[in-house]
Write an enzyme that holds these catalytic residues in place. Structure first.
Site, mmCIF file in Angstrom:
data_model
loop_
_atom_site.group_PDB
_atom_site.id
_atom_site.type_symbol
_atom_site.label_atom_id
_atom_site.label_comp_id
_atom_site.label_asym_id
_atom_site.label_seq_id
_atom_site.Cartn_x
_atom_site.Cartn_y
_atom_site.Cartn_z
ATOM 1 N N LYS A 13 0.830 -1.243 0.055
ATOM 2 C CA LYS A 13 0.060 -0.041 0.021
ATOM 3 C C LYS A 13 1.053 1.089 -0.028
ATOM 4 C CE LYS A 13 0.875 1.327 4.486
ATOM 5 N NZ LYS A 13 1.815 2.400 4.833
ATOM 6 N N ASP A 137 -1.951 -1.249 10.531
ATOM 7 C CA ASP A 137 -2.554 -1.201 9.072
ATOM 8 C C ASP A 137 -2.975 -2.578 8.434
ATOM 9 O OD1 ASP A 137 -1.148 1.319 8.611
ATOM 10 O OD2 ASP A 137 0.797 0.502 8.013
HETATM 11 O O1 C5P Z 1 0.205 -0.705 15.236
HETATM 12 P P1 C5P Z 1 1.809 -1.123 14.724
HETATM 13 O O2 C5P Z 1 2.401 -2.184 15.302
HETATM 14 O O3 C5P Z 1 1.938 -0.843 13.430
HETATM 15 O O4 C5P Z 1 2.394 0.219 15.233
HETATM 16 C C1 C5P Z 1 3.843 0.202 15.517
HETATM 17 C C2 C5P Z 1 4.000 1.391 16.615
HETATM 18 O O5 C5P Z 1 3.970 2.686 15.950
HETATM 19 C C3 C5P Z 1 3.372 1.485 17.965
HETATM 20 O O6 C5P Z 1 3.817 0.770 18.754
HETATM 21 C C4 C5P Z 1 2.927 2.944 18.314
HETATM 22 O O7 C5P Z 1 4.485 3.527 19.029
HETATM 23 C C5 C5P Z 1 3.253 3.517 16.795
HETATM 24 N N1 C5P Z 1 1.711 3.740 16.286
HETATM 25 C C6 C5P Z 1 1.235 4.950 16.940
HETATM 26 N N2 C5P Z 1 -0.071 5.380 16.514
HETATM 27 C C7 C5P Z 1 -0.789 4.766 15.531
HETATM 28 C C8 C5P Z 1 -0.104 3.680 14.862
HETATM 29 C C9 C5P Z 1 1.256 3.120 15.454
HETATM 30 O O8 C5P Z 1 1.742 5.572 17.805
HETATM 31 N N3 C5P Z 1 -1.850 5.041 15.248
#
Ligand code: C5P
Length: 299
Positions: A13, A137
């Site tokens: 994406k 995502d």
């Molecule tokens: O959800 P994901 O594992 O992709 O997120 C990785 C890191 O990115 C999270 O631990 C967080 O620190 C940050 N994040 C965030 N806000 C979001 C998505 C991700 O702060 N909406």
């Protein structure tokens, strides 16, 4: 159980735009983004087995439980008390990491493929909820095409497909971990309207995007470009070489450019051959119906 192995594509994406609204009480950030599937893809092959066995053709990707495919398989198995195993092979083309959602897409496709192979019969919404626990995502990859993502990025609303045929993705050999990109966000660069009005703004911008009347915007650019100036150099170079618009995807390091004509994209690719540390992919958008057909999604 299907006797034969089968293979599903796992598309990457980009984010047509991405606005970060501020930090939530759970530590995540409130987002508003427009996701888009593109034709760059990995492939996941599933075969019946007694144990869960995972392999990948790329050294950059872990093949233990830290791989989102393995996590997805374990979560699905646990939730639905599945006794069977699976042999899953990942053929990797999407740069990892790179802001192109590769790992998240792989996790969603693992859930889709294993739901089929293990004949669980879980509805898409159930798989999507498991996906949201794996990563912010992941839920988008149960929708595909052009879609709005809000909340943590996990609330997905499909939008009319926006299509572009002449995209170029450039991934320089630098890495900005998503967590660091969020941590480094400078409050001055955040979009600071309240959540309700931002949703309205995002929907409007998605409509303007289709009519070509809006600039792409990614709130990560200022801080990510400051951490890794090489990514800013990619963006500037793509503009210099004639791209119509250029933007960071996700929290980087990939940058995507939109070209009016294939010829300009081809001359750009040629001109960038000197950049030995940049990976380049000439791609097109993948519409929701193309996406769903490719993944045989019917519920
Ligand atoms: O959800 P994901 O594992 O992709 O997120 C990785 C890191 O990115 C999270 O631990 C967080 O620190 C940050 N994040 C965030 N806000 C979001 C998505 C991700 O702060 N909406």
């Amino acid at each position: 159980m299907p006797e034969k192995p089968f293979t599903l594509p796992s598309f990457a994406k980009i984010n047509w735009f991405l606005r970060v609204l501020g930090k939530r009480t759970d530590g995540f950030h409130e987002l508003c983004t427009v996701f888009q599937t593109i034709s760059l893809c990995d492939e996941l092959t599933f075969a019946p087995a007694n144990e869960l066995v995972f392999s990948c053709d790329s050294e950059n990707v872990p093949n233990d439980e830290t791989n989102l495919v393995v996590r997805a398989a374990q979560m699905l198995r646990e939730k639905y008390s599945v006794k069977a195993g699976a042999r899953i092979h990942l053929a990797k083309k999407i740069p990892a990491p790179g802001g192109l959602g590769g790992g998240s897409s792989n996790a969603a496709v693992a859930l889709i493929g294993l739901n089929k192979m293990w004949q669980i019969g879980a509805a898409r919404a159930e798989l999507q909820a498991i996906g949201a626990e794996i990563g912010s995502d992941v839920p988008f990859f149960f929708c595909g095409g052009t879609a709005l993502g809000t909340g943590r990025g996990t609330e997905i609303e499909s939008l009319n497909d926006y299509s572009e045929n002449f995209l170029l993705i450039v991934t320089p050999a630098v890495n900005v971990p998503t967590r660091d990109a969020f941590a480094q966000l400078n409050a001055d660069h955040l979009t600071n309207e309240n959540a309700k009005s931002i949703l309205k703004i995002c929907r409007n911008e998605a409509a303007l995007l289709r009519s070509g009347q809006t600039e792409l915007k990614n709130d990560f650019e200022a801080s990510v470009f400051a951490i890794e100036p090489e990514i800013a150099r990619v963006k500037n170079k793509l503009f210099e070489l004639g791209a119509r618009t250029v933007s960071l995807s996700g929290s980087g390091a990939s940058v995507f450019a939109v070209f009016e004509k294939n010829e300009t994209r081809q001359t750009t690719l040629k001109a960038l051959e000197v950049e030995k540390n940049w990976r380049m992919f000439a791609v097109a958008t993948v519409s929701r119906s193309q996406y769903r057909d490719a993944l045989k999604l019917n519920n």
